[in-house]
Design a protein around this motif. Structure first.
Motif, PDB file in Angstrom:
ATOM      1  N   HIS A  96       1.131  -1.271  -0.128  1.00  0.00           N
ATOM      2  CA  HIS A  96      -0.104   0.183  -0.086  1.00  0.00           C
ATOM      3  C   HIS A  96       1.033   1.404   0.251  1.00  0.00           C
ATOM      4  N   ALA A  97       1.997   1.321   1.102  1.00  0.00           N
ATOM      5  CA  ALA A  97       2.710   2.491   0.840  1.00  0.00           C
ATOM      6  C   ALA A  97       3.481   2.875  -0.476  1.00  0.00           C
ATOM      7  N   VAL A  98       3.868   1.450  -1.882  1.00  0.00           N
ATOM      8  CA  VAL A  98       4.551   1.826  -2.726  1.00  0.00           C
ATOM      9  C   VAL A  98       3.459   1.857  -3.696  1.00  0.00           C
ATOM     10  N   GLN A  99       2.396   1.849  -3.612  1.00  0.00           N
ATOM     11  CA  GLN A  99       1.051   2.019  -4.420  1.00  0.00           C
ATOM     12  C   GLN A  99       0.732   3.546  -4.086  1.00  0.00           C
ATOM     13  N   ASP A 100       1.032   4.536  -3.104  1.00  0.00           N
ATOM     14  CA  ASP A 100       0.707   5.904  -2.599  1.00  0.00           C
ATOM     15  C   ASP A 100       1.894   6.192  -2.853  1.00  0.00           C
ATOM     16  N   LEU A 101       3.003   6.069  -3.234  1.00  0.00           N
ATOM     17  CA  LEU A 101       3.744   6.941  -4.060  1.00  0.00           C
ATOM     18  C   LEU A 101       4.182   6.687  -4.986  1.00  0.00           C
ATOM     19  N   GLY A 102       3.017   5.867  -6.091  1.00  0.00           N
ATOM     20  CA  GLY A 102       3.064   5.306  -7.407  1.00  0.00           C
ATOM     21  C   GLY A 102       3.910   4.747  -7.896  1.00  0.00           C
ATOM     22  N   LYS A 152      11.989  -5.396  -4.679  1.00  0.00           N
ATOM     23  CA  LYS A 152      12.814  -4.544  -5.270  1.00  0.00           C
ATOM     24  C   LYS A 152      11.471  -3.830  -5.065  1.00  0.00           C
ATOM     25  N   VAL A 153      11.273  -2.486  -5.017  1.00  0.00           N
ATOM     26  CA  VAL A 153      10.633  -1.761  -5.202  1.00  0.00           C
ATOM     27  C   VAL A 153      11.054  -0.425  -6.037  1.00  0.00           C
ATOM     28  N   TYR A 154       9.908  -0.472  -7.127  1.00  0.00           N
ATOM     29  CA  TYR A 154      10.591   0.812  -8.295  1.00  0.00           C
ATOM     30  C   TYR A 154       9.544   1.412  -8.100  1.00  0.00           C
ATOM     31  N   LEU A 155      10.166   2.919  -7.923  1.00  0.00           N
ATOM     32  CA  LEU A 155       9.722   4.592  -7.165  1.00  0.00           C
ATOM     33  C   LEU A 155      10.235   5.248  -8.460  1.00  0.00           C
ATOM     34  N   PRO A 156       9.403   5.964  -8.570  1.00  0.00           N
ATOM     35  CA  PRO A 156       9.383   6.964  -9.934  1.00  0.00           C
ATOM     36  C   PRO A 156       9.666   8.337  -9.060  1.00  0.00           C
ATOM     37  N   LEU A 157      10.908   8.681 -10.373  1.00  0.00           N
ATOM     38  CA  LEU A 157      11.635  10.187 -10.177  1.00  0.00           C
ATOM     39  C   LEU A 157      10.993  11.248  -9.938  1.00  0.00           C
TER      40      LEU A 157
END
Length: 181
Positions: free
Chosen positions: A150-156, A172-177
């Motif tokens: 849920h946190a990763v989804q909220d971070l996009g 692996k967690v992919y976070l957009p720039l």
């Protein structure tokens, strides 16, 4: 009583994330600093479990990004906590941060018990536990990976899991720039 307190705290965190965590503030944060803090927090548990923690920041030790620091911290803590809890004495947990051009990849890999193929889709569900007997003795609530999702989804961002039973798991967690402002 400690397990009950942890369970209530995790349910509150998850409920907050379900609501979109709209009250959480986006701000500039140093990813390396957040990662180092998460490693420091989990070190005592790793020492008790006989697990070695390693980190590789790939030049991101001082990368400032626009994010929600408590969410990134929750992701890092829960991934590291699971990697330690579901590992073997003498095992290793490796945290890696790297730039992938479009964002940042946070990876937590362990040499632990692994996740069977039939359970991989379910590990991010609330209260789902692969090894129920081990979870109770380690004090887990069964909500850590759901909080991560849920946190990763909220971070996009999005997640990827690879695992081999008896050899270990990597998430692996992919976070957009998002440029720092």
């Amino acid at each position: 009583s400690r397990r009950m307190i942890a369970l209530v705290e995790d349910i509150i965190k998850l409920s907050h994330l379900d609501e979109g965590a709209g009250d959480m503030q986006w701000q500039n944060a140093d990813l390396g600093e957040l990662a180092a803090a998460a490693v420091r927090t989990i070190e005592p548990a790793a020492e008790r479990a006989g697990v070695t923690l390693e980190s590789n920041m790939s030049g991101l030790q001082t990368r400032t990004v626009y994010t929600v620091p408590p969410l990134v911290s929750a992701v890092l803590y829960n991934l590291l906590d699971n990697a330690v809890k579901y590992n073997h004495p003498g095992g290793t947990v490796r945290l890696t941060l790297r730039d992938d051009g479009d964002g940042t990849v946070l990876s937590v890999a362990d040499t632990g018990i692994g996740i069977p193929p039939e359970a991989r889709e379910r590990v991010f569900e609330r209260f789902y536990r692969v090894d129920k007997s081990h979870s109770k003795e380690s004090g887990g609530t069964g909500l850590g990976l759901s909080i991560v999702k849920h946190a990763v989804q909220d971070l996009g961002g999005h997640l990827a899991l690879s695992s081999t039973p008896g050899e270990g798991t990597e998430i692996k967690v992919y976070l957009p720039l998002k440029s720092a402002v």
